[in-house]
Write a protein that holds these residues in place. Sequence first.
Motif, PDB file in Angstrom:
ATOM      1  N   ARG A 151     -52.334 -19.988 -30.332  1.00 24.86           N
ATOM      2  CA  ARG A 151     -53.584 -19.769 -29.578  1.00 24.86           C
ATOM      3  C   ARG A 151     -53.502 -18.602 -28.611  1.00 24.86           C
ATOM      4  NH1 ARG A 151     -53.334 -25.436 -28.658  1.00 24.86           N
ATOM      5  NH2 ARG A 151     -52.856 -25.024 -26.453  1.00 24.86           N
ATOM      6  N   ARG A 152     -52.286 -18.296 -28.112  1.00 21.78           N
ATOM      7  CA  ARG A 152     -52.187 -17.275 -27.076  1.00 21.78           C
ATOM      8  C   ARG A 152     -50.886 -16.475 -27.218  1.00 21.78           C
ATOM      9  NH1 ARG A 152     -48.655 -18.302 -22.938  1.00 21.78           N
ATOM     10  NH2 ARG A 152     -47.832 -20.431 -22.717  1.00 21.78           N
ATOM     11  N   PRO A 153     -50.832 -15.259 -26.656  1.00 24.13           N
ATOM     12  CA  PRO A 153     -49.605 -14.456 -26.719  1.00 24.13           C
ATOM     13  C   PRO A 153     -48.477 -15.117 -25.923  1.00 24.13           C
ATOM     14  CG  PRO A 153     -51.508 -13.123 -26.097  1.00 24.13           C
ATOM     15  CD  PRO A 153     -51.931 -14.557 -25.995  1.00 24.13           C
ATOM     16  N   MET A 154     -47.273 -14.984 -26.425  1.00 24.53           N
ATOM     17  CA  MET A 154     -46.111 -15.527 -25.721  1.00 24.53           C
ATOM     18  C   MET A 154     -44.980 -14.512 -25.715  1.00 24.53           C
ATOM     19  SD  MET A 154     -45.607 -19.576 -26.377  1.00 24.53           S
ATOM     20  CE  MET A 154     -46.889 -20.765 -25.947  1.00 24.53           C
ATOM     21  N   VAL A 155     -44.086 -14.689 -24.748  1.00 23.05           N
ATOM     22  CA  VAL A 155     -42.899 -13.842 -24.609  1.00 23.05           C
ATOM     23  C   VAL A 155     -41.677 -14.750 -24.646  1.00 23.05           C
ATOM     24  CG1 VAL A 155     -41.636 -12.259 -23.100  1.00 23.05           C
ATOM     25  CG2 VAL A 155     -44.141 -12.140 -23.211  1.00 23.05           C
ATOM     26  N   PHE A 156     -40.674 -14.359 -25.429  1.00 24.36           N
ATOM     27  CA  PHE A 156     -39.433 -15.151 -25.435  1.00 24.36           C
ATOM     28  C   PHE A 156     -38.245 -14.265 -25.093  1.00 24.36           C
ATOM     29  CE2 PHE A 156     -39.138 -13.410 -29.724  1.00 24.36           C
ATOM     30  CZ  PHE A 156     -37.773 -13.309 -29.973  1.00 24.36           C
ATOM     31  N   THR A 181     -43.449 -11.822 -28.314  1.00 18.06           N
ATOM     32  CA  THR A 181     -42.771 -10.601 -27.899  1.00 18.06           C
ATOM     33  C   THR A 181     -41.349 -10.924 -27.459  1.00 18.06           C
ATOM     34  OG1 THR A 181     -44.854  -9.612 -27.176  1.00 18.06           O
ATOM     35  CG2 THR A 181     -42.813  -8.661 -26.291  1.00 18.06           C
ATOM     36  N   HIS A 182     -40.389 -10.153 -27.951  1.00 18.36           N
ATOM     37  CA  HIS A 182     -38.971 -10.392 -27.668  1.00 18.36           C
ATOM     38  C   HIS A 182     -38.494  -9.541 -26.496  1.00 18.36           C
ATOM     39  CE1 HIS A 182     -34.524  -9.736 -28.983  1.00 18.36           C
ATOM     40  NE2 HIS A 182     -34.617 -10.758 -28.144  1.00 18.36           N
ATOM     41  N   VAL A 183     -37.832 -10.185 -25.531  1.00 21.00           N
ATOM     42  CA  VAL A 183     -37.163  -9.479 -24.438  1.00 21.00           C
ATOM     43  C   VAL A 183     -35.677  -9.833 -24.492  1.00 21.00           C
ATOM     44  CG1 VAL A 183     -36.999  -9.117 -21.955  1.00 21.00           C
ATOM     45  CG2 VAL A 183     -39.236  -9.583 -23.002  1.00 21.00           C
ATOM     46  N   PRO A 184     -34.821  -8.911 -24.932  1.00 17.18           N
ATOM     47  CA  PRO A 184     -33.378  -9.197 -24.985  1.00 17.18           C
ATOM     48  C   PRO A 184     -32.732  -8.976 -23.621  1.00 17.18           C
ATOM     49  CG  PRO A 184     -33.826  -7.035 -25.924  1.00 17.18           C
ATOM     50  CD  PRO A 184     -35.159  -7.603 -25.530  1.00 17.18           C
ATOM     51  N   TYR A 185     -31.865  -9.903 -23.223  1.00 18.05           N
ATOM     52  CA  TYR A 185     -31.099  -9.772 -21.983  1.00 18.05           C
ATOM     53  C   TYR A 185     -29.630  -9.570 -22.327  1.00 18.05           C
ATOM     54  CZ  TYR A 185     -35.352 -11.297 -19.662  1.00 18.05           C
ATOM     55  OH  TYR A 185     -36.650 -11.375 -19.206  1.00 18.05           O
ATOM     56  N   ARG A 186     -28.846  -9.199 -21.344  1.00 17.18           N
ATOM     57  CA  ARG A 186     -27.434  -8.906 -21.581  1.00 17.18           C
ATOM     58  C   ARG A 186     -26.570 -10.128 -21.277  1.00 17.18           C
ATOM     59  NH1 ARG A 186     -26.264  -3.569 -22.417  1.00 17.18           N
ATOM     60  NH2 ARG A 186     -27.952  -2.084 -22.029  1.00 17.18           N
ATOM     61  N   ASP A 199     -40.158 -15.499 -16.141  1.00 15.47           N
ATOM     62  CA  ASP A 199     -40.511 -14.199 -16.702  1.00 15.47           C
ATOM     63  C   ASP A 199     -40.834 -14.292 -18.190  1.00 15.47           C
ATOM     64  OD1 ASP A 199     -40.094 -12.968 -14.265  1.00 15.47           O
ATOM     65  OD2 ASP A 199     -38.005 -12.455 -14.701  1.00 15.47           O
ATOM     66  N   VAL A 200     -40.424 -15.383 -18.834  1.00 13.17           N
ATOM     67  CA  VAL A 200     -40.683 -15.581 -20.261  1.00 13.17           C
ATOM     68  C   VAL A 200     -41.287 -16.971 -20.453  1.00 13.17           C
ATOM     69  CG1 VAL A 200     -38.821 -14.036 -20.988  1.00 13.17           C
ATOM     70  CG2 VAL A 200     -38.353 -16.478 -20.686  1.00 13.17           C
ATOM     71  N   ASP A 201     -41.878 -17.181 -21.628  1.00  9.77           N
ATOM     72  CA  ASP A 201     -42.453 -18.492 -21.931  1.00  9.77           C
ATOM     73  C   ASP A 201     -41.416 -19.456 -22.506  1.00  9.77           C
ATOM     74  OD1 ASP A 201     -45.535 -18.204 -21.595  1.00  9.77           O
ATOM     75  OD2 ASP A 201     -44.930 -16.393 -22.684  1.00  9.77           O
TER      76      ASP A 201
END
Length: 323
Positions: A151-156, A181-186, A199-201
Amino acid sequence: MRLILRRDALAGLGTILAAPALRAQSWQPSRPLRIIVTYPPGGVNDIVARIVAEPLSRELGQPVVVENRAGAGGNIGTQHVIQSDADGTTILLGTTALFGVNPIVYRSSGVDAVRDTTSLGLLGQVANILSVIPGKVEATDLRSFIAEAKRRPMVFGSVGNGSSSHLSAVVFMKMAGIEATHVPYRGSSPLVAAMLAKDVDFGFDTSATSTAHIRSGAFRPLAVTTTTRASALPEVPTMAEAGLPGYDLGIWFNLAVVKRTPPEAVARLRDALGKAMGPQTVERLRTAYVDPISVPVAENDAWIAASAARWQGIARDANIAAD
């Protein structure tokens, strides 16, 4: 034709069987050993290495220190081990990602842990846990989460591009028919910090680093990535139980040395690791939410190669490349 008496045959067999043990006893490390962890301090890889280092040091009679060499999805540390002196004193803390993903994600690196290392033994396995962030995500189970994500945009977030954390999400989204949307962390620590900051869903991280935050209520767990429930969180269903049958992505850890290491050193290290992995060490790993895994040493390399091939297939199908 010379007849071989039974007692002579048995004596010869005893000599053959004793050979690995004699080789193991004949080699002793001449200097402190290093376990190279290819991720930053604080994550599950670092935790596992430090738990194993202490009993391994006792068995070998030399200090065993943990050295973190992060970067390039673990390739920097892996390459350091492969290029080190083959004297048995530089050991890789291997992971599913290093062996099973990196050869695909970093195709031009030339680093291949399956090809270039020999395993000393498996240490344990953990599940990744799909956790959502209360206050950002309304869903309380997997099916309702999939519906919400449609239903809605998400960020992981993940612990890095091409990591088992990332691929767990990729396979999940493909099977569920959703996008995010993918956000890679270190590493795990930055990912956990981002999840705590909302900061992410959602994110996939191991039971070792997620459990405390799940119990505190900061994360809401929806499913684990293995086919059996994690001992740390027996109340959390598997992906299959929650509605995605066929999902199975567990994460394992091993110790390995460069393949050109002398057989007597490999034999001694395997013997020492086998003794180090006693009940106390296993219990400490369980306390860190790492479940034991048992594969005979003789089958270790073949088991890892088969697991790596499966993960490489997933990475290839997902068309993942390094950023």
